[in-house]
Scaffold this active site. Structure first.
Site, mmCIF file in Angstrom:
data_model
loop_
_atom_site.group_PDB
_atom_site.id
_atom_site.type_symbol
_atom_site.label_atom_id
_atom_site.label_comp_id
_atom_site.label_asym_id
_atom_site.label_seq_id
_atom_site.Cartn_x
_atom_site.Cartn_y
_atom_site.Cartn_z
ATOM 1 C CG HIS A 34 -26.672 48.119 68.620
ATOM 2 N ND1 HIS A 34 -25.343 48.277 68.281
ATOM 3 C CD2 HIS A 34 -26.751 46.927 69.268
ATOM 4 C CE1 HIS A 34 -24.651 47.258 68.739
ATOM 5 N NE2 HIS A 34 -25.487 46.408 69.333
ATOM 6 C CG HIS A 37 -25.213 45.301 65.068
ATOM 7 N ND1 HIS A 37 -26.216 45.472 65.984
ATOM 8 C CD2 HIS A 37 -24.601 44.140 65.390
ATOM 9 C CE1 HIS A 37 -26.220 44.463 66.828
ATOM 10 N NE2 HIS A 37 -25.254 43.634 66.511
ATOM 11 C CD GLN A 149 -11.100 47.407 70.828
ATOM 12 O OE1 GLN A 149 -10.628 48.066 69.901
ATOM 13 N NE2 GLN A 149 -10.958 47.731 72.093
ATOM 14 C CB SER A 188 -25.158 45.278 74.163
ATOM 15 O OG SER A 188 -25.655 43.974 74.299
HETATM 16 P P1 AMP Z 1 -23.894 40.502 67.701
HETATM 17 O O1 AMP Z 1 -25.111 40.808 66.896
HETATM 18 O O2 AMP Z 1 -23.965 40.933 69.119
HETATM 19 O O3 AMP Z 1 -23.433 39.068 67.517
HETATM 20 O O4 AMP Z 1 -22.736 41.402 67.070
HETATM 21 C C1 AMP Z 1 -22.407 41.363 65.703
HETATM 22 C C2 AMP Z 1 -21.133 42.140 65.486
HETATM 23 O O5 AMP Z 1 -21.335 43.497 65.896
HETATM 24 C C3 AMP Z 1 -19.961 41.601 66.324
HETATM 25 O O6 AMP Z 1 -18.774 41.645 65.539
HETATM 26 C C4 AMP Z 1 -19.919 42.550 67.468
HETATM 27 O O7 AMP Z 1 -18.645 42.654 68.069
HETATM 28 C C5 AMP Z 1 -20.310 43.868 66.807
HETATM 29 N N1 AMP Z 1 -20.813 44.812 67.810
HETATM 30 C C6 AMP Z 1 -21.766 44.566 68.751
HETATM 31 N N2 AMP Z 1 -21.924 45.644 69.541
HETATM 32 C C7 AMP Z 1 -21.046 46.587 69.109
HETATM 33 C C8 AMP Z 1 -20.711 47.904 69.516
HETATM 34 N N3 AMP Z 1 -21.313 48.499 70.551
HETATM 35 N N4 AMP Z 1 -19.761 48.587 68.829
HETATM 36 C C9 AMP Z 1 -19.135 47.994 67.764
HETATM 37 N N5 AMP Z 1 -19.398 46.751 67.330
HETATM 38 C C10 AMP Z 1 -20.338 46.043 67.983
#
Ligand code: AMP
Length: 280
Positions: A34, A37, A149, A188
């Protein structure tokens, strides 16, 4: 964008790029991408780095089997997004690349970080996070690591991992702000699992955090927490925690004369969401 599935092929390619003085910016993800990312990809591109994104749903970090089974996978769409965002390389490994037969799980001494908040409610989760990030860093050897964050405690854990593995001088950390929907809901991957009605309810998590931020001068920490928690329960959310803590140590805070962050985790139906807000 070049897609690599093999660790060796990727490492070989990156070694060659490094010999041309290219700096590597690395964005590890679990896919179902999204705008949160993509903001990390844009940050790496802005810094003129060769941007490597990985998509790997790491089974070792799921303490709840159903959460793993139901984790959204949207790989075709992810590839489209990454190409549009200008990502240079996608690492899309099979589980056997990350955890080959020879893989031996280490234990990472995360101290207090593993005892509180996510550490307390998701036993073993941060060990799993460290295992996968340690492996990915071993393969990619980036100059900069991009994290969001949105996962505040995870950022602290990974900072600790860099210290523990003596990478702190070699790998710079870039922590990017949380990207939110217009409603305030933190973006998310798990939001994809919410119905329309649940999406409406999920917004109350960010509302509770912003309420706390807006009333920090008027109410005591205890009153703020109580009111926020009540509001979430009123909406039918099951709250794991909503805590106002020292932003550097994650230890409980009893006064506002210190850097503070509020962190929350709550279930909307069977989907567990987390969010946080730095308060001062
Ligand atoms: P994930 O795919 O959930 O493991 O996230 C991968 C990276 O994207 C991690 O460093 C997360 O903290 C970051 N991330 C996930 N959601 C957000 C968001 N809404 N805003 C900024 N970074 C995000």
């Amino acid at each position: 964008m070049i897609i690599f599935k093999s660790e060796k092929e990727l490492a070989k390619y990156l070694l060659r790029q490094k010999s041309f003085e290219k700096k590597i910016g690395f964005v590890p993800t679990m896919g179902a991408l999204h705008d949160g990312h993509l903001s990390l990809i844009f940050a790496a591109k802005k810094a003129q780095e060769l941007c490597v994104c990985s998509i790997f749903v790491n089974p070792h970090q799921f303490n709840n089997k159903n959460d793993f089974i139901r984790y959204p996978i949207t790989i075709e769409k992810d590839i489209e997004y990454l190409i549009k965002a200008g990502c240079d390389i996608l690492f899309l490994p099979h589980q056997s690349e990350i955890y080959p037969k020879s893989f031996q799980a280490k234990h990472y001494d995360l101290g207090n970080l593993e005892q509180v908040l996510e550490g307390k409610f998701r036993p073993g989760h941060f060990q799993g996070v460290c295992q996968v990030v340690d492996r990915l860093l071993e393969i990619v050897v980036p100059d900069k690591l991009y994290l969001g964050q949105k996962d505040y405690q995870q950022c602290m854990v990974i900072k600790r991992l860099l210290d523990l593995t003596n990478r702190n001088k070699k790998v710079a950390l870039h922590i990017a702000p949380t990207i939110r929907e217009k409603s305030g809901l933190a973006m998310s991957s798990r939001n994809l699992r919410l119905s329309k009605e649940q999406l409406y309810k999920a917004v109350f998590i960010s509302k509770a955090l912003f309420f706390i931020k807006d009333h920090l001068a008027q109410l005591s920490i205890e009153q703020l927490k109580q009111k926020a928690e009540e509001d979430l329960r009123e909406q039918g959310l099951e709250v794991d925690y909503i805590e106002i803590v020292n932003a550097e140590t994650l230890k409980s805070a009893s006064n506002v004369n210190q850097p503070l962050v509020v962190l929350a985790a709550a279930y909307v139906g069977d989907v567990r969401l987390i969010d946080n807000l730095v308060l001062n």
